[in-house]
Every structure is written in structure tokens, then in C-alpha cells.
Design an enzyme around this catalytic site. Structure first.
Site, PDB file in Angstrom:
ATOM      1  NE  ARG A  24     -13.768  -7.329  -4.347  1.00  0.00           N
ATOM      2  CZ  ARG A  24     -14.304  -6.142  -3.971  1.00  0.00           C
ATOM      3  NH1 ARG A  24     -15.302  -5.845  -3.821  1.00  0.00           N
ATOM      4  NH2 ARG A  24     -13.817  -5.049  -4.760  1.00  0.00           N
ATOM      5  CG  ASP A  27      -7.977  -7.994  -0.318  1.00  0.00           C
ATOM      6  OD1 ASP A  27      -6.784  -7.928   0.363  1.00  0.00           O
ATOM      7  OD2 ASP A  27      -7.990  -7.326  -1.744  1.00  0.00           O
ATOM      8  CE  LYS A  43      -5.146   1.467  -0.400  1.00  0.00           C
ATOM      9  NZ  LYS A  43      -4.651  -0.210  -0.368  1.00  0.00           N
ATOM     10  CB  THR A  72     -10.094   2.180  -7.912  1.00  0.00           C
ATOM     11  OG1 THR A  72     -10.051   1.295  -7.084  1.00  0.00           O
ATOM     12  CG2 THR A  72      -8.630   2.361  -8.611  1.00  0.00           C
ATOM     13  CE  LYS A  83      -3.913  -5.271  -3.155  1.00  0.00           C
ATOM     14  NZ  LYS A  83      -4.754  -4.483  -1.513  1.00  0.00           N
ATOM     15  CG  ASP A  92       1.370   7.884  11.531  1.00  0.00           C
ATOM     16  OD1 ASP A  92       1.588   9.005  11.302  1.00  0.00           O
ATOM     17  OD2 ASP A  92       1.070   7.558  11.691  1.00  0.00           O
ATOM     18  CB  ILE A  93       4.137  12.907  11.568  1.00  0.00           C
ATOM     19  CG1 ILE A  93       4.536  11.620  12.664  1.00  0.00           C
ATOM     20  CG2 ILE A  93       2.528  13.586  12.072  1.00  0.00           C
ATOM     21  CD1 ILE A  93       4.656  12.346  13.551  1.00  0.00           C
ATOM     22  CG  ASP A 122      -2.451  -1.604  -0.825  1.00  0.00           C
ATOM     23  OD1 ASP A 122      -2.163  -1.353  -1.031  1.00  0.00           O
ATOM     24  OD2 ASP A 122      -3.119  -2.087  -1.402  1.00  0.00           O
TER      25      ASP A 122
HETATM   26  O1  C5P Z   1     -11.139  -7.364  -5.441  1.00  0.00           O
HETATM   27  P1  C5P Z   1     -10.891  -5.962  -5.987  1.00  0.00           P
HETATM   28  O2  C5P Z   1      -9.836  -7.160  -7.842  1.00  0.00           O
HETATM   29  O3  C5P Z   1     -11.313  -5.089  -6.532  1.00  0.00           O
HETATM   30  O4  C5P Z   1      -9.506  -5.830  -5.241  1.00  0.00           O
HETATM   31  C1  C5P Z   1      -8.677  -4.693  -5.766  1.00  0.00           C
HETATM   32  C2  C5P Z   1      -7.773  -4.564  -4.677  1.00  0.00           C
HETATM   33  O5  C5P Z   1      -6.544  -3.218  -4.976  1.00  0.00           O
HETATM   34  C3  C5P Z   1      -8.277  -4.394  -3.178  1.00  0.00           C
HETATM   35  O6  C5P Z   1      -7.080  -5.283  -2.134  1.00  0.00           O
HETATM   36  C4  C5P Z   1      -7.770  -2.836  -2.972  1.00  0.00           C
HETATM   37  O7  C5P Z   1      -7.417  -2.651  -1.554  1.00  0.00           O
HETATM   38  C5  C5P Z   1      -6.962  -2.572  -3.794  1.00  0.00           C
HETATM   39  N1  C5P Z   1      -7.017  -0.794  -4.403  1.00  0.00           N
HETATM   40  C6  C5P Z   1      -8.195  -0.487  -4.588  1.00  0.00           C
HETATM   41  N2  C5P Z   1      -7.756   1.264  -5.329  1.00  0.00           N
HETATM   42  C7  C5P Z   1      -6.778   2.002  -4.626  1.00  0.00           C
HETATM   43  C8  C5P Z   1      -5.686   0.895  -3.771  1.00  0.00           C
HETATM   44  C9  C5P Z   1      -5.593  -0.363  -3.751  1.00  0.00           C
HETATM   45  O8  C5P Z   1      -8.577  -1.330  -5.163  1.00  0.00           O
HETATM   46  N3  C5P Z   1      -6.838   2.632  -5.579  1.00  0.00           N
END
Ligand code: C5P
Length: 211
Positions: free
Chosen positions: A192, A9, A60, A113, A31, A63-64, A58
Site C-alpha cells: 500500500r 494487491d 500461501k 504480520t 508479488k 493443503d494435503i 504469494d
Molecule cells: O500493503 P502492505 O505493505 O501491508 O502489504 C504487505 C503485503 O505482504 C501484503 O500483500 C500481504 O498479503 C503480504 N504479507 C504480509 N504478512 C505475511 C505474509 C504476506 O503482510 N506474513
């Protein structure tokens, strides 16, 4: 295959490339989400694959059905290992995504999450995705065991919200990597804690060691 997926990220391609090089002894899947994909999508995918690693795209999709199906076909052309769709897209959309032949693995987001939700809703969405031919779900650490119980052992569970110790960020439903894997997670997604570390390689090594 190693269980930790590293979420790249970051905005910057050079930083992403550095992270891949530094952590490659400990990570097999990277990812790529919208942050990096919108900046340098094809380049980062090439870099990851040239390092002998796999890509989890990722984006996500939501859409149609026809658009999601074509998006899965495009992702397949990029040679990614897996991709995400959003379960709120519903039955027709999920089936359209799953119908693409020789496609990447598809993991559906149940509930983000960062949101608080009832476990029943997560299970309802997990079962729906399974019945549509989707390979697994992204789920918080708290619902892993329940999903495995309700959807079966072979239904893949990928778990973000993983922290080595208590943290103070936007993830509401967190667990340590040991707990997530003990609960049955097939993969954990970590961003992170590794990418913002002083020494990403050292932290990636810790994650690999505890799993
Ligand atoms: O930085 P962190 O460890 O929180 O990153 C979690 C990653 O998982 C992020 O890229 C976030 O977009 C992704 N994610 C998430 N919850 C979801 C799906 C993907 O945190 N349900």
C-alpha cells in the site's frame, strides 16, 4: 537484485500493468497474490516477465502434501521466481513442496504480520521449515535477527509490514526499510505505501534509495 518486492494487491490488470511500468526502474520482483491472480493470473505473470522482471507468487499453499506438491509443479510451469507455503501445513506438506526438482524458491509464512505472536513460535516454525528443505520465511521485522541467528545467514528472510513512517492500518508489527535491512532482511515486501501513493514511481524510488 534490488531488495524491495512490490505487492501488486490490486484487482485490475490495467492498473497492475501501469504499476509495473511506472516502478520498473526501482523494482526487480513483483508479488502477485490472490487478489490479482484470481482476476488475471497468467496475463499479469506474462506482463511482469515481458518487462524483464521476476514474479513472487504469494498464494500461501496450505493443503494435503500431494496437492501442495502439484501446486508447486504448476507454479514452476508458470516460470515464477518464488512462491509461498504456510508453515502450519506441517512437516510432510513442507517436505512435499520442497521435493519438486528445479523448482521456484519457496518461502514459508510463519505467522501473518497482522497477528500478534510470541517470537518463540516464529522461531519454532522457521526451524521446522528449514529442516524440511524450504529456502526461507516471510517474517515480521521484529523477528528477522533472531531467525538469522537461529537458522543461519543463508536462510532467506522476506519481510512485509514495512512503512516509511508510522501508519494506521492493519499491520501490527512494522518497521522502516532501513531497520528491516539492518536487522538482516534479504527482501522487503511493500504494498500500500507504493500502490496507493499519488506517485508510485516516486515512492518506489525512495524505497530503493534508502536500501
Ligand atoms: O500493503 P502492505 O505493505 O501491508 O502489504 C504487505 C503485503 O505482504 C501484503 O500483500 C500481504 O498479503 C503480504 N504479507 C504480509 N504478512 C505475511 C505474509 C504476506 O503482510 N506474513
Amino acid at each position: 537484485m534490488k531488495k524491495t518486492i512490490l505487492a501488486l494487491d490490486v484487482y485490475d490488470l490495467q492498473k497492475a500493468e501501469r504499476l509495473v511500468k511506472e516502478t520498473s526502474p526501482y523494482i526487480d520482483i513483483y508479488k502477485v497474490g490472490p487478489i490479482l491472480f484470481l482476476q488475471s493470473g497468467k496475463e499479469i505473470i506474462k506482463i511482469i516477465k515481458n518487462n524483464g522482471k521476476e514474479v513472487f507468487l504469494d498464494l500461501k499453499f496450505y493443503d494435503i502434501p500431494a496437492t501442495v506438491k502439484r501446486s508447486v509443479e504448476s507454479a514452476k510451469e508458470l516460470g515464477v521466481f518464488s512462491l509461498t507455503v504456510h508453515s502450519i501445513g506441517g512437516k510432510e506438506m513442507l517436505k512435499a513442496a520442497a521435493s519438486v526438482e528445479n523448482r521456484p524458491k519457496i518461502w514459508a509464512v510463519t505467522v501473518l504480520t497482522s497477528q500478534i505472536t510470541a517470537p518463540e513460535e516464529v522461531i519454532r516454525r522457521a526451524k521446522l521449515t528449514k529442516s524440511c528443505g524450504i529456502d526461507g520465511v516471510i517474517s515480521s521485522p521484529l523477528e528477522i535477527a533472531l531467525i538469522k541467528k537461529e537458522c543461519g545467514k543463508d536462510f532467506i528472510v522476506v519481510t512485509p509490514g514495512i512503512r516509511l513512517a508510522k501508519s494506521d492500518d492493519d499491520q501490527k508489527r512494522v518497521a522502516t526499510p532501513e531497520i528491516a535491512v539492518k536487522e538482516g532482511a534479504d527482501f522487503i515486501v511493500v504494498g500500500r505505501p507504493i500502490i496507493e501513493a499519488k506517485d508510485p514511481s516516486e515512492v518506489a524510488k525512495i524505497f530503493m534509495r534508502v536500501l
